[in-house]
Structure formats: C-alpha cells, structure tokens
Design a protein around this motif. Structure first.
Motif, PDB file in Angstrom:
ATOM      1  N   TYR A  51      37.019 -15.266  46.771  1.00 18.73           N
ATOM      2  CA  TYR A  51      36.539 -15.533  48.128  1.00 18.73           C
ATOM      3  C   TYR A  51      37.400 -16.617  48.765  1.00 18.73           C
ATOM      4  O   TYR A  51      36.967 -17.772  48.889  1.00 18.73           O
ATOM      5  N   PHE A  80      32.320 -10.349  52.066  1.00 17.52           N
ATOM      6  CA  PHE A  80      31.246 -11.098  52.740  1.00 17.52           C
ATOM      7  C   PHE A  80      31.801 -12.043  53.811  1.00 17.52           C
ATOM      8  O   PHE A  80      31.164 -13.032  54.161  1.00 17.52           O
ATOM      9  N   ARG A 146      21.491 -11.491  52.951  1.00 20.87           N
ATOM     10  CA  ARG A 146      22.458 -10.431  53.244  1.00 20.87           C
ATOM     11  C   ARG A 146      21.690  -9.116  53.305  1.00 20.87           C
ATOM     12  O   ARG A 146      20.500  -9.094  53.029  1.00 20.87           O
ATOM     13  N   ASN A 184      28.690  -3.273  50.444  1.00 19.07           N
ATOM     14  CA  ASN A 184      28.434  -3.808  49.106  1.00 19.07           C
ATOM     15  C   ASN A 184      27.025  -3.435  48.651  1.00 19.07           C
ATOM     16  O   ASN A 184      26.047  -3.815  49.299  1.00 19.07           O
ATOM     17  N   GLU A 185      26.940  -2.638  47.601  1.00 22.36           N
ATOM     18  CA  GLU A 185      25.649  -2.286  46.982  1.00 22.36           C
ATOM     19  C   GLU A 185      24.593  -1.870  48.006  1.00 22.36           C
ATOM     20  O   GLU A 185      23.601  -2.584  48.214  1.00 22.36           O
ATOM     21  N   ASN A 279      30.619  -0.032  45.785  1.00 15.84           N
ATOM     22  CA  ASN A 279      30.137  -0.445  44.459  1.00 15.84           C
ATOM     23  C   ASN A 279      28.665  -0.078  44.288  1.00 15.84           C
ATOM     24  O   ASN A 279      27.814  -0.520  45.055  1.00 15.84           O
ATOM     25  N   ASP A 302      28.670  -1.844  39.428  1.00 13.12           N
ATOM     26  CA  ASP A 302      28.566  -3.251  39.057  1.00 13.12           C
ATOM     27  C   ASP A 302      27.752  -3.322  37.772  1.00 13.12           C
ATOM     28  O   ASP A 302      26.558  -3.012  37.759  1.00 13.12           O
ATOM     29  N   TYR A 304      26.026  -5.192  35.082  1.00 18.21           N
ATOM     30  CA  TYR A 304      25.427  -6.471  34.686  1.00 18.21           C
ATOM     31  C   TYR A 304      24.418  -6.261  33.572  1.00 18.21           C
ATOM     32  O   TYR A 304      23.570  -5.377  33.656  1.00 18.21           O
ATOM     33  N   GLU A 334      32.351  -4.848  39.442  1.00 18.17           N
ATOM     34  CA  GLU A 334      31.863  -6.196  39.138  1.00 18.17           C
ATOM     35  C   GLU A 334      31.272  -6.188  37.736  1.00 18.17           C
ATOM     36  O   GLU A 334      30.615  -5.220  37.343  1.00 18.17           O
ATOM     37  N   VAL A 340      24.513 -14.047  34.447  1.00 15.57           N
ATOM     38  CA  VAL A 340      24.153 -13.854  35.849  1.00 15.57           C
ATOM     39  C   VAL A 340      23.240 -15.010  36.264  1.00 15.57           C
ATOM     40  O   VAL A 340      22.987 -15.928  35.472  1.00 15.57           O
ATOM     41  N   TRP A 342      20.272 -14.131  38.178  1.00 15.66           N
ATOM     42  CA  TRP A 342      19.083 -13.518  38.780  1.00 15.66           C
ATOM     43  C   TRP A 342      18.089 -12.962  37.765  1.00 15.66           C
ATOM     44  O   TRP A 342      17.090 -12.379  38.153  1.00 15.66           O
ATOM     45  N   TRP A 372      32.871 -10.685  38.365  1.00 15.62           N
ATOM     46  CA  TRP A 372      32.219 -11.370  39.482  1.00 15.62           C
ATOM     47  C   TRP A 372      31.636 -12.662  38.935  1.00 15.62           C
ATOM     48  O   TRP A 372      30.727 -12.609  38.138  1.00 15.62           O
ATOM     49  N   GLU A 382      24.211 -18.494  44.925  1.00 17.90           N
ATOM     50  CA  GLU A 382      24.582 -18.047  43.568  1.00 17.90           C
ATOM     51  C   GLU A 382      25.342 -19.117  42.785  1.00 17.90           C
ATOM     52  O   GLU A 382      26.263 -18.817  42.025  1.00 17.90           O
ATOM     53  N   HIS A 385      25.712 -18.599  38.903  1.00 21.96           N
ATOM     54  CA  HIS A 385      26.232 -17.355  38.314  1.00 21.96           C
ATOM     55  C   HIS A 385      27.482 -17.629  37.481  1.00 21.96           C
ATOM     56  O   HIS A 385      28.230 -18.576  37.739  1.00 21.96           O
TER      57      HIS A 385
HETATM   58  C1  GLA Z   1      25.895  -8.069  42.971  1.00 25.77           C
HETATM   59  C2  GLA Z   1      26.686  -8.371  44.236  1.00 25.77           C
HETATM   60  C3  GLA Z   1      27.530  -9.596  44.130  1.00 25.77           C
HETATM   61  C4  GLA Z   1      26.812 -10.705  43.396  1.00 25.77           C
HETATM   62  C5  GLA Z   1      26.368 -10.199  42.052  1.00 25.77           C
HETATM   63  C6  GLA Z   1      25.704 -11.261  41.201  1.00 25.77           C
HETATM   64  O1  GLA Z   1      26.547  -7.252  42.129  1.00 25.77           O
HETATM   65  O2  GLA Z   1      27.494  -7.281  44.614  1.00 25.77           O
HETATM   66  O3  GLA Z   1      27.875  -9.995  45.434  1.00 25.77           O
HETATM   67  O4  GLA Z   1      25.706 -11.080  44.141  1.00 25.77           O
HETATM   68  O5  GLA Z   1      25.457  -9.173  42.248  1.00 25.77           O
HETATM   69  O6  GLA Z   1      25.298 -10.743  39.972  1.00 25.77           O
END
Ligand code: GLA
Length: 701
Positions: A51, A80, A146, A184-185, A279, A302, A304, A334, A340, A342, A372, A382, A385
């Motif tokens: 970023y 972002f 977001r 994004n997602e 993604n 992504d 995780y 990612e 993570v 979360w 990521w 975050e 993270h």
């Molecule tokens: C998602 C989002 C990222 C970030 C990660 C954190 O995958 O795309 O921007 O927030 O989660 O795990």
C-alpha cells in the motif's frame, strides 16, 4: 534438500536478521539494480499486498529492496486507494501510482493493479448518499469501513467505470503491469428500493408472466400469490424457497454485471496479456462463483486459516474448488503471513507451515502465492494482522520463511511452467443445492462442507488428485464422478448425468440427491428424480438422526449419523451394498447404499452420512470400480502428494510431470518412491526421501 531444510530448522535471532539485512545491503540490494521492465511474468509468482499510498515515497525504495531480497516478484497495489486516486470528483491523480509501478519495475517486481471500488471516498458517498447500501434492517451504511456501496447503483457504477477507465488508459499498456484485480472480495448486498425494483425487473425477464412465477413458486401456499411484479419482496429471513433461490441468482448476476462494468472498460484499453481477476473467498456462498468467474481471465482466492493450524485436506479442497471455477490454474491472491486479526484466537501458523502452505497451493494449481500484507498501516482497522515487516519497517521472523519460499519458487519455476493438476475423479459442487439445503438443513448438524470433505478426504488419500467442478462441466474425462450433495437435479442435468453413466462413467450420489428442480420446488418424483430410473431404485423416506444408526454390508460395519435415507431396490439387478441395523423401526434392515450397472457405466446411491472408516471403505470400493491408482504411490499419513502435468501429444502421456510432496506433520517421514527421481530443489537423485518435519520436495523424473 537437507541444506534448505536446516535453514528453517534453526532458531534465527534478531541479531541475525539485522546481520542478514546488512549482508543484503552489501550485496548491492540497497539501491535498485538498473533493470529493464520484466519481459514476462515468471511461471511461479511470489507476491505481497503493498500500500504505497500509506507511506512517504522516500520509503518505497527500502520496501521494494526488501521485497526483492525475499524473492517477491509481484505486488498488488491500489485496491483501497480511491481517495488518493480521485481526491475530488472527476480529478484523477494517477501520477503517484505510476511512480510506484515504475519504481517496482526497477526492482524486477511486476504489478497487479486493484481497482479501488471496494472503498469509495468520503466526498462520493457524502454527495451521493444514494450510492450507499442499505442492510436488511433498512439501515444505510456510512463511511469509515469498506464495501459500503450498493452493488446495483447505476450512479456508483458510473464512478467505478470512471476510475477503472482512467487506470486502464494509463496502465493498460504498461509493461510492468501484469494484470488487474477488480474490486475486492464481493460480499455485501443491498436491500434498497432501487435494488428491489431491479430484482423485480430481473424476475420479469426470467419468468415472463406472473402466472409462470406463481406456478413455479407454488404461491397458492399461504396466499403468497403475486398479482403485480411490484409486490415481490427481497427475501429477508426464511421465505419461500423459490423466491430465496432467485434472489441468490439475482445477486450472482448482479455481481457479474457489476464486475463487467469495470472489466469491459479495462479490456478496451489494456493489452490482452494483462489478466483480469477478482479475489474470491473459498467456500463463501454469497453468490455463485461459477457465474461470476465466467468473464474473468483467471480465478483467484484469499486463503486464510484464521484460528488454529492448517487443515491440509480442507485447504487443498478449497484450492481444488477455486481451480474448478474456471477449470484452470489460479492465484492465491492473499494469504496470511502467520496470523490474521479477525478470528476468535488469531493463532500464528507453526514455523515451517507458511512454506508447506505455499507449496500446497502450487501443488493444487496456484501459479502465484501472495501475502497479505507487506506492512501494517500505522493506523486503521487491521493493525494486528500478520505482515512481513514490523511497524519499524524491518523484517519480522516470518519474512525469512517467505524468503526461502522465494528461492524455491525461483528454482522450481521452469519445471512447473505449463503444468496443471489433473485428476480422473470429480466431485460435483453446486451453489443452488448448497443454498437449498442450508436454508432447510432439517438437521442443524447437517454441514454440507463437512459432508463434501468426508468424500474428498477419503478419495484424495487414494487418488492423490481431485477435481471439484460444477455439475454442468464436461464430465467425459472422469472415470468417477461423485455428487455428495446434489439436492437440485433439473431434467437437463439428470439427462447429462445419465448420458455420462451410459457412456461408461461411475456416478456416485450422496444423500439428499435429486429432490428438487431448478426453482427449488420439490420434484413430483421420489429422489433421485429422473435418476431413479437408471438407478433402479429410489428413496422411500429420509430421517434426521439424533442418534447414530448401525450399518453393515460389503463395505464393513459402522454407523450412520445426522442423516439416513431408507432406500428401495426396485430392479432385480440392483446391488445392496450397505443396510441399516435395528434403529427407529423404519430404517431397520433397509438398504442404505445401492448400486447398479447401467449402460457401460454404473450408478450408486449412498443414502446416509457414514463414519470415517466406512467412508474409507466406500472410497476404496469406488476407486477399485473405476480402476484408479494413486498419482505417485503410497506415502505415509500426513504426507501429501500433488502432481502437475503438461499435456502431451496423446492423452495419458504428459509432456512432463512434476510431483510436489509435502510433509504436513511435525515429525520426520520416510517416503519410498516408485523409481529414482530428481529433486528440483537440491538436484539430488534418489529413490527414497527422508522428509523433515514440515518438509517439502519437488520431484521430476
Ligand atoms: C481480506 C481482504 C484484505 C484484508 C484481509 C485480512 O482478505 O481482502 O483486504 O482485510 O482480508 O485478513
């Protein structure tokens, strides 16, 4: 192999990281090497989310230098950064992004550009609050998070198109831009009035007449009959299953359309060599991923773990799911460098398993693994993270494991060029069926992903390769097709599946199969609908279980839990493979699994959820019936085998094949190979391997 392994086998002290930094600096990595823009992407990509907008430009060189030293060859940026890219309406500032892209090129690091539309700027949402989404309770989203936009808003889409077009015009021919990630997602939908009207119009285009809709949804029930399209609600909570399914279809089409809005404008201005992806999120079922993937160049996801440690089967299965979205190699866009922020407990992955996870991704068909993120923003949601750099801007311990991956990816890149996983077995995965069952589980413990996984685990252990595809995918190439949860089998699908069996395939259906049509209405036949005829049998009744039921037969003895269907063999040539023991009276001694040869193939119905040992016996039987053998040969439990092949001149004779072996356990493992093979990582030739804890090998003949 040993040499590489011992690098992660020793503790690395803080002092030694500093020392390593000094060594790299002295090797000339402190300044960019005069480098031309990359001529083409490497075959195996190691990436990170960066970023640059969060940092002073004077810092960029140091970031890129450290990335290059870790073997990172791609950064994803921009996704972002809308408030920096368009600080006021219609005024685009892409110069800083161009400087970041050019600067990355100096370090031989290519760029994936993210369109920033998952995070609209405050000026936009303040001036045009109608672009903000409304949740199912009628609350409008605000600024500060977001995904606060409405995915149907035409005004929002105009802004998205504007920024995507400005970026595509500027970077569509940039030699250092490898591809694009749109948004994004995708996840959050909107319940605003405009969305509701669009849903009604969408329904009108699909059903043409209200009579047709009323009939397929059986709206005579509870006086639900619609007299005007404007009466149809967006479902909130548990509603008519036909309405709920169409809402999901509408969401899927709307995301595809939302994406196409940007995709078209990028394609119009970009070189064809630049890919376009978005993604995705593994088993997330907010929309039909086959629909949304259709227009993309490649699928990405992504990956995780969240809480706990890597579950290799679950994760491998999710890679296979993602590979199936476009039935080709994919990207891990990612993944977590350690932890993570979360999960309930944000466990750190065990040392060595960042690497096993990366190689597992490659083994299952990923051509890129991207972390990521590179470094936490000093503020923002975050902060906790996982990252590759600490808040002080220097490497954290996990950086060095990633650096090892970087070295190994470079070593194996050529060998893996042009290769993909290949399997003679497909598991069928269908969103309509998943939604339908999840809305009416009938047993709260009926978890379809677990059901799916029980088949996957047992079969993959024997075949060492699995595909996960949509039921409408071409099936001719598979010797075995297993549908663990195909609740909706419309007539056209039943015909396809019957043709597959008639031509020589073995189709295995799990419980709850063939109960409904494409409108989520019950079929006017017993399960499995039109497939009851080729099966020569049917489901007499289903039972949600709160106690296990004994089962026994050709596959041995064990128990069924959660779900059991009482089957009936109606044709004399049907084999009963398992029967229930004494339980609720209804199920006692009735067939639990039946199978019948049909055409040149076979169709089998498994009416219950079986325990692990029975699933393993079932898998052995399926594999033997289909004449399948493992891709490499037997390996100890906990060691995973992946095989990637490049297609050869004739089927079954690949031009090349590469085996990736991963020891997912914390114990050393001895693996005998079927023949002497060469390690791509060490150059050694051997007929057996002593794999250390969390060891990885990449082998060629
Ligand atoms: C998602 C989002 C990222 C970030 C990660 C954190 O995958 O795309 O921007 O927030 O989660 O795990």
């Amino acid at each position: 192999m040993r040499g590489l392994e011992c690098r992660i086998g020793r503790p690395v002290s803080v002092k030694r990281w500093t020392l390593l930094g000094l060594v790299l600096t002295s090797l000339g990595l402190a300044r960019p090497t005069a480098a031309p823009a990359p001529s083409g992407p490497p075959h195996l990509i190691l990436g990170t989310a960066w970023y640059p907008e969060q940092w002073p430009e004077e810092r960029w060189d140091e970031d890129l230098r450290l990335m290059q030293a870790a073997g990172i060859n791609v950064v994803r940026i921009g996704e972002f950064a809308w408030s920096r890219l368009e600080p006021e309406e219609g005024r685009y500032d892409l110069d800083w992004l161009a400087r970041a892209v050019d600067k990355a090129a100096q370090y031989h690091i290519a760029v994936v550009l993210g369109t920033p539309t998952a995070a609209p700027p405050a000026w936009l949402t303040q001036k045009y609050p109608d672009t903000l989404r409304i949740d199912e309770h009628g609350r409008r989203a605000g600024h500060g998070g977001r995904q606060h936009f409405s995915f149907t808003s035409s005004r929002y889409r105009d802004f998205c198109r504007g920024i995507a077009e400005a970026m595509a015009r500027r970077f569509g021919h940039h030699p250092n831009v490898l591809g694009w990630q749109i948004d994004n997602e995708y996840a959050e939908v909107s319940y605003d009035e405009d969305t509701r009207q669009k849903f009604q119009q969408w329904l009108q285009a699909r059903y043409r007449t209200l009579g047709n809709l009323n009939q397929h949804w059986t709206t005579a029930y509870w006086s639900q009959t619609y007299f005007d399209w404007s009466q149809i609600p967006i479902p909130v909570g548990y509603q008519n299953p036909g309405l709920m399914l169409e809402w999901k279809h509408f969401i899927s089409d709307t995301w595809r359309d939302y994406q196409r809005n940007q995709l078209e404008v990028i394609r119009a201005h970009a070189d064809p060599r630049q890919f376009i992806t978005t993604n995705m999120m593994g088993w997330f079922d907010g929309y039909d991923h086959y629909v949304v993937s259709a227009d993309l160049t490649l699928a990405s996801w992504d990956d995780y773990v969240g809480q706990g440690q890597l579950d290799p089967d679950r994760n491998g299965m999710t890679h296979d799911l993602t590979r199936g979205f476009k039935r080709q190699n994919f990207w891990v866009m990612e993944t977590q460098p350690g932890n993570v922020n979360w999960a309930a407990v944000n466990t750190f992955l065990n040392r060595g398993t960042i690497r096993t996870m990366a190689w597992q991704a490659v083994g299952h068909g990923a051509d890129a693994v991207s972390y990521w993120q590179w470094r936490s923003a000093l503020n923002g949601q975050e902060q906790y993270h996982g990252t590759l750099l600490g808040a002080d801007g220097t490497p954290v311990p996990v950086y060095f494991e990633v650096q090892q991956i970087g070295r190994e990816f470079a070593q194996a890149s050529e060998a893996l060029a042009g290769t993909s996983p290949e399997s003679p077995v497909a598991l069928l995965h269908d969103y309509d069926s998943r939604w339908a069952i999840d809305w009416q589980r009938h047993n709260a413990r009926y978890d379809q992903i677990q059901v799916f996984e029980s088949y996957y685990r047992a079969l993959r252990a024997l075949t060492q390769a699995m595909d996960v595809v949509n039921p409408y995918a071409p099936l001719e190439r598979y010797k075995l097709v297993v549908a663990p949860d195909l609740n909706l089998i419309p007539d056209d699908l039943a015909r396809n599946l019957t043709a597959y069996v008639r031509a020589g395939g073995h189709l295995v259906l799990g419980p709850r199969s063939g109960m409904k049509d494409q409108y989520n209405a019950l079929l006017p036949q017993r399960q499995p609908g039109l497939l009851a005829d080729p099966l020569g049998g049917r489901v007499e009744q289903y039972y949600a279980l709160d106690q296990d039921v004994p089962v026994s037969g050709n596959w041995g003895s064990g128990h069924a839990s959660i779900w059991a269907e009482q089957l009936a063999a109606r044709s004399p040539d049907v084999q009963v493979l398992l029967r229930y023991g004494a339980s609720n009276g209804w199920l006692d001694y009735q067939p639990a699994v039946i199978s019948r040869a049909y055409g040149k193939g076979r169709i089998t119905y498994v009416g219950a959820l079986l325990d692990d040992a029975l699933m393993q016996a079932a898998a052995r039987w399926m594999v033997a019936q289909a004449g399948l053998s493992p891709a490499l040969g037997p390996v100890p439990p906990g060691v995973e085998v992946c095989r990637r092949v490049a297609p050869g001149a004739s089927p079954g004779k690949p031009a090349k094949q590469v085996f990736i072996l991963i020891n997912h356990t914390a114990q050393p493992q001895h693996v005998s190979l079927p023949r002497a093979m060469r390690s791509v990582l060490t150059g050694h030739q051997a007929q057996s391997l002593d794999m250390p804890a969390y060891g990885v090998e990449v082998l060629v003949d």
